[in-house]
Design an enzyme around this catalytic site. Structure first.
Site, short mmCIF file in Angstrom:
data_model
loop_
_atom_site.label_atom_id
_atom_site.label_comp_id
_atom_site.label_asym_id
_atom_site.label_seq_id
_atom_site.Cartn_x
_atom_site.Cartn_y
_atom_site.Cartn_z
N GLY A 21 93.59 1.13 25.34
CA GLY A 21 94.82 0.83 24.42
C GLY A 21 94.64 -0.26 23.46
O GLY A 21 95.70 -0.83 22.77
N LEU A 78 90.93 10.72 24.83
CA LEU A 78 89.80 11.59 25.09
C LEU A 78 90.02 13.06 25.48
O LEU A 78 89.88 13.45 26.63
CB LEU A 78 88.80 10.84 26.02
N LYS A 79 90.93 13.75 24.66
CA LYS A 79 91.21 15.17 24.84
C LYS A 79 91.07 16.03 23.73
O LYS A 79 91.52 15.37 22.65
CB LYS A 79 92.45 15.35 25.55
N ASN A 133 92.98 10.19 13.62
CA ASN A 133 92.03 9.92 14.81
C ASN A 133 90.99 8.70 14.33
O ASN A 133 90.76 8.67 13.32
CB ASN A 133 91.39 11.11 15.39
N HIS A 141 87.40 7.18 15.29
CA HIS A 141 86.19 7.40 15.88
C HIS A 141 85.27 6.14 15.91
O HIS A 141 85.17 5.83 14.54
CB HIS A 141 85.58 8.49 15.36
C1 GRF Z 1 86.79 3.01 22.41
O1 GRF Z 1 85.54 3.29 22.73
C2 GRF Z 1 87.04 3.27 20.94
O2 GRF Z 1 85.80 3.21 20.11
C3 GRF Z 1 87.60 4.68 20.88
O3 GRF Z 1 88.43 4.49 21.99
C4 GRF Z 1 87.88 3.74 22.94
C5 GRF Z 1 89.16 2.93 23.30
O4 GRF Z 1 89.88 2.51 22.61
N1 GRF Z 1 88.36 4.82 19.66
P1 GRF Z 1 91.22 1.77 23.07
O5 GRF Z 1 90.80 0.31 23.47
O6 GRF Z 1 91.75 2.33 24.22
O7 GRF Z 1 91.98 1.75 21.90
#
Ligand code: GRF
Length: 196
Positions: A11, A80-81, A97, A99
């Site tokens: 996060g 991640l879904k 989003n 990326h």
């Molecule tokens: C990282 O790999 C970022 O590149 C992607 O999600 C992962 C975690 O990001 N967006 P965060 O620190 O949980 O925001």
């Protein structure tokens, strides 16, 4: 505007958004943080900032929560879904989003987290970066709002590259949300025009 953030991990992108809203640099407030991972540190970050933190894996319930809280913008920040077409249509052009690559490169199925940066190194590209885009039915295929670049260095490995890309993610995500909340994003087909 009311912002809802979906997370699966640490996060840090969420933290960047929270800090920016607290600094009143975004015309919006984070009203809820939802994670599909019970112990996602992102949920802790929400609690620390007195923001509703909810562990939920059922997408219909997630949609219900977001509607209940009158969320105007859904931010996928390391979520991640895959988002179902139903969820996408519920928040058409109101879901963004982040990326960690310059889409359309190094994105889609299987490209997430460190894997993205390893693929960048394996391919030997000289420039990588991050992208904020609106979410449509595909994986990382929606209209692009902002992209930020990062030079790949000779001595980079996935972790060192990930660190520099993450800093750019925070920057362009905050900027994208600010612009959205100021109604300065004009989507025309595949392009997003910024009326700054
Ligand atoms: C990282 O790999 C970022 O590149 C992607 O999600 C992962 C975690 O990001 N967006 P965060 O620190 O949980 O925001």
């Amino acid at each position: 505007l009311n912002i809802g953030v979906l997370v699966s991990g640490g996060g840090t992108n969420l933290q960047a958004i929270i800090d920016e809203t607290l600094a009143e640099k975004i015309n919006g407030q984070v009203k809820v943080v939802i994670s599909n991972k019970k112990n996602a540190f992102g949920l802790e970050r929400a609690k620390t900032n007195n923001i509703d933190a909810i562990y939920e894996t059922d997408e219909n319930k997630i949609i219900e929560i977001l509607k209940e809280k009158n969320i105007d913008l859904v931010v996928l920040a390391g979520y991640l879904k895959i988002i179902s077409p139903k969820f996408v249509s519920e928040f058409e052009n109101k879901m963004i989003n982040i990326h960690p690559s310059l889409i359309p490169a190094f994105c889609g199925e299987g490209y997430y987290g460190q894997r993205v940066h390893q693929a960048v190194l394996d391919r030997g590209v000289k420039v990588t970066g991050a992208t904020v885009h609106f979410v449509d039915e595909g994986a990382d295929t929606g209209p692009i709002i902002i992209q930020g670049t990062v030079e790949v260095r000779n001595d980079d490995d996935a972790p060192t590259l990930a660190k520099r890309v993450l800093e750019v993610e925070h920057k362009i995500l905050k900027e994208s949300i600010r612009l959205f909340c100021e109604n300065k994003l004009n989507i025309q087909g595949r392009r997003v025009f910024i009326n700054e």
